[in-house]
Write an enzyme that holds these catalytic residues in place. Structure first.
Site, short mmCIF file in Angstrom:
data_model
loop_
_atom_site.label_atom_id
_atom_site.label_comp_id
_atom_site.label_asym_id
_atom_site.label_seq_id
_atom_site.Cartn_x
_atom_site.Cartn_y
_atom_site.Cartn_z
N SER A 279 0.84 -1.19 0.00
CA SER A 279 0.00 0.00 0.00
C SER A 279 0.88 1.26 0.00
O SER A 279 1.70 1.42 -0.90
CB SER A 279 -0.95 -0.04 1.20
OG SER A 279 -1.91 0.98 1.13
N ALA A 280 0.74 2.12 1.01
CA ALA A 280 1.61 3.30 1.06
C ALA A 280 3.07 2.89 1.09
O ALA A 280 3.94 3.61 0.58
CB ALA A 280 1.27 4.14 2.29
#
Length: 548
Positions: free
Chosen positions: A232-233
């Protein structure tokens, strides 16, 4: 004789009591002039909560991370350090007292389980118990996800990775780092740009990678064999490290592994000016000559409370994040996708992949959108304010009001929480995840050894399907992806013995093949990366020209 035997028994008992009263000495490692003590856990040793930079507190708040001086005092590294300041959870629930209560409880529990502090720049090292300073083991550096607003190293057990690597006969060292998130790590605005202090969370990660270069040998690691890995991030961060400094990796890593994230199209750091101005106003810094300097003096609890009022990842604007990486002219010289087009990318092999239903989790915040007109207005307001009517018409045509084609995909009429839910989920998933991934792979085809994957597991999860983060179960749940990761870290190739390992073909524009992980009797297949081709081609084009 009896007295002598009794005396011996008494002495033995006394010595046992003394031994039990003494602290158990764990494994140690020498860092500079300091001896660092960790804990042994089965076949691995853990060294937790090691500071890698000076605390970003006081005058160091909203400044680039400062390297920690040489260690001179011995210390214990037996427990995780606090996470960096976390953004308040704003769960996508219907408004009302019940929603307020649930969010309060969720935030309270989260704070207890993952306590945070502004003094948070620490990392953890998990190593095979038999590693020595001469082992020269490959290193995998984990960057957690959380929308650049949340996350902590204590959420993930590196022992799972190292244990499995030992079982495979290809041992690795696992490192994870805390980094500043939310408004503390990704403050935006012209003042931030002028001071050269944008993207502090990414700068923290970079500092942790420099720490690895300096100290990982003491744990038995090889600083020339570091792979950066994230979800994700964290995966977006991996991609941004590849284009940072115009593609100069500074020798900090030799491979990248990305789960649900690639270099995303983002605009100038001044695009976040409204969030900076809100914080300045609410902290009473609005009338000062140097508002950024004033923010460094605001009490931590006050500042955090104000930052928490800004939109979170589960707010109505969803993945149009208030706090995220942006072009700052220091870490990111240009829109990351423009840098990719220009070839300003670290020349390393990489793996990148997504989940099939990336957008469903984030579409929960927009359940009030039930008509075409409302959706069109939402996209124009929050995602593409500069888009023409023709562009919006094309978008609505390519992502139609048809629950049979929406996400969760391949679930027919099921999971249609609203008439627009599956449509919005498909838009979110392609715009933020699938399109950037395919763009990155297509642009770098022939320039790198690359592999791609798609996770379709957990498709039966109600309303969400194979949603964002479900691929983590294929790693920390000890799935096949973990083995591919370990082999990539060791050999820069995810494949093992062809007699015992399902082979993962490289990705190219001529043969855009991807490993697909599915539930059921056939868990691994090779499929072409050509699904929703017209829609994703449109998304690649329009998001590049309309960066957030």
């Amino acid at each position: 004789m009896a007295r002598a035997s009794a005396l011996l028994v008494w002495v033995a008992v006394y010595l046992l009591q003394v031994a039990l009263a003494l602290p158990t000495l764990g494994p140690t490692v020498k860092l500079g002039n300091a001896t660092v003590t960790g804990t042994k856990s089965g076949s691995v040793n853990k060294f937790l909560g090691i500071p890698y930079a000076l605390p970003p507190t006081g005058d160091r708040r909203f400044r680039l991370p400062q390297s920690i001086p040489p260690y001179t005092s011995s210390f214990s590294a037996t427990s995780f350090a606090p996470s960096c300041p976390q953004h308040a959870l704003d769960l996508p629930l219907p408004e009302g007292l019940a929603a307020d209560a649930v969010n309060f409880i969720a935030n309270s529990i989260f704070a207890m389980v993952f306590p945070d502090s502004e003094d948070c720049l620490s990392l953890n090292v998990v190593v095979p118990a038999n590693a020595t300073p001469n082992s020269q083991l490959p290193v995998v550096a984990w960057i957690f996800g959380g929308g650049f607003e949340l996350g902590s190293t204590s959420m993930y057990d590196g022992k799972i990775v190292v244990d499995r690597s030992i079982s495979l006969g290809e041992p690795v060292i696992f490192v994870s780092m805390n980094y500043r998130v939310s408004g503390f790590g990704f403050l935006a605005g012209k003042e931030v740009k002028e001071a050269g202090v944008g993207n502090l969370g990414l700068q923290d990660q970079r500092e942790a990678l420099r720490w690895i270069q300096k100290y990982i040998s003491a744990f038995g690691g090889d600083p020339t064999k570091v792979t950066i890995w994230g979800e994700s991030a964290g995966a977006i961060s991996v991609g941004l490290h590849m284009v940072a400094n115009n593609g100069n990796s500074e020798g900090l890593f030799r491979g990248g592994f990305m789960e649900s994230g690639s270099p995303i199209p983002v605009g100038d750091i001044t695009n976040g000016q409204r969030y900076y101005d809100d914080i300045v106003s609410q902290t009473g810094c609005g009338g000062t000559a140097d508002t950024l300097e004033c923010l460094r003096t605001v009490p931590y609890s006050t500042l955090k409370a104000v930052v928490n009022k800004s939109p979170g990842i589960f707010s109505y604007q969803s993945l149009n994040l208030a706090w995220m990486p942006r072009v700052d002219g220091v870490f990111l010289a240009e829109n990351p996708q423009v840098l990719v087009q220009q070839g300003k990318v670290a020349n390393i092999p990489f793996v990148t992949g997504d989940c099939d239903d990336e957008g469903t989790l984030f579409a929960l915040s927009t359940l009030n959108i039930t008509t075409d007109a409302q959706l069109r207005s939402y996209i124009k307001t929050y995602w593409m304010p500069g888009a023409s009517d023709e562009v919006l018409d094309e978008l609505m045509d390519l992502y139609p009001d048809d629950i049979l084609s929406g996400s969760p995909y391949d679930t027919l009429i099921l999971n249609a929480l609203t008439p627009q839910y599956k449509r919005i989920a498909s838009f979110f998933g392609d715009a933020v995840f699938q399109a950037p991934r395919r763009f990155f792979l297509q642009q770098r085809s022939g320039e790198h050894d690359t592999w791609a994957f798609l996770n379709k597991r957990m498709k039966l999860l109600p309303a969400l399907g194979a949603t964002h983060t479900t691929d983590l179960l294929n790693i920390f749940g000890k799935g096949e992806l973990l083995d591919y990761l370990i082999r990539f870290v060791v050999n820069l190739n995810p494949n093992g013995n062809p007699l015992t390992t399902y082979q993962w073909p490289k990705y190219s524009n001529d043969q855009p093949q991807m490993m697909t992980f599915s539930d059921g009797l056939i868990p691994l297949t090779i499929e072409n990366d050509d699904f929703r081709e017209d829609g994703i081609n449109f998304m690649m084009r329009v998001t590049l020209s309309n960066p957030l």
